[in-house]
Design a protein around this motif. Structure first.
Motif, PDB file in Angstrom:
ATOM      1  N   THR A  17       0.997  -1.090   0.134  1.00 25.78           N
ATOM      2  CA  THR A  17       0.042   0.024   0.493  1.00 25.78           C
ATOM      3  C   THR A  17       0.762   1.365  -0.126  1.00 25.78           C
ATOM      4  O   THR A  17       1.054   2.345  -0.868  1.00 25.78           O
ATOM      5  N   ALA A  38      -4.718   4.066  -2.584  1.00 17.65           N
ATOM      6  CA  ALA A  38      -3.604   3.057  -2.559  1.00 17.65           C
ATOM      7  C   ALA A  38      -4.235   1.642  -1.674  1.00 17.65           C
ATOM      8  O   ALA A  38      -4.422   0.656  -2.115  1.00 17.65           O
ATOM      9  N   TRP A  39      -5.438   1.468  -0.513  1.00 16.51           N
ATOM     10  CA  TRP A  39      -6.337   1.045   0.412  1.00 16.51           C
ATOM     11  C   TRP A  39      -7.215   0.251  -0.552  1.00 16.51           C
ATOM     12  O   TRP A  39      -7.470  -0.427  -0.737  1.00 16.51           O
ATOM     13  N   GLU A  42      -5.170  -2.064  -2.945  1.00 20.41           N
ATOM     14  CA  GLU A  42      -4.875  -3.354  -1.756  1.00 20.41           C
ATOM     15  C   GLU A  42      -5.939  -4.423  -2.143  1.00 20.41           C
ATOM     16  O   GLU A  42      -6.300  -5.206  -2.134  1.00 20.41           O
TER      17      GLU A  42
END
Length: 60
Positions: A17, A38-39, A42
């Motif tokens: 992440t 980013a999260w 992921e």
């Protein structure tokens, strides 16, 4: 678990992440938006945090 709690993620997921976040920031995305993206990325790749239990569905 409260929303936003990242304790159920593995160290590898957290590292990935951070790397994804850096990539978004290099593209000029604001810090808070880069973290969110980013999260989300992921979660899409790994399916979320740690998964345990014998009743988990197996995709073949």
């Amino acid at each position: 678990m409260p929303r936003g709690d990242k304790s159920s993620y593995t160290d590898k997921q957290k590292r990935q992440t951070a790397h994804i976040e850096e990539g978004y920031e290099k593209k000029g995305v604001p810090k808070d938006e880069a973290v969110r993206r980013a999260w989300a990325t992921e979660n899409k790749v790994s399916g979320g945090g740690k998964k345990t239990g014998s009743g988990r569905k197996h995709d073949k």
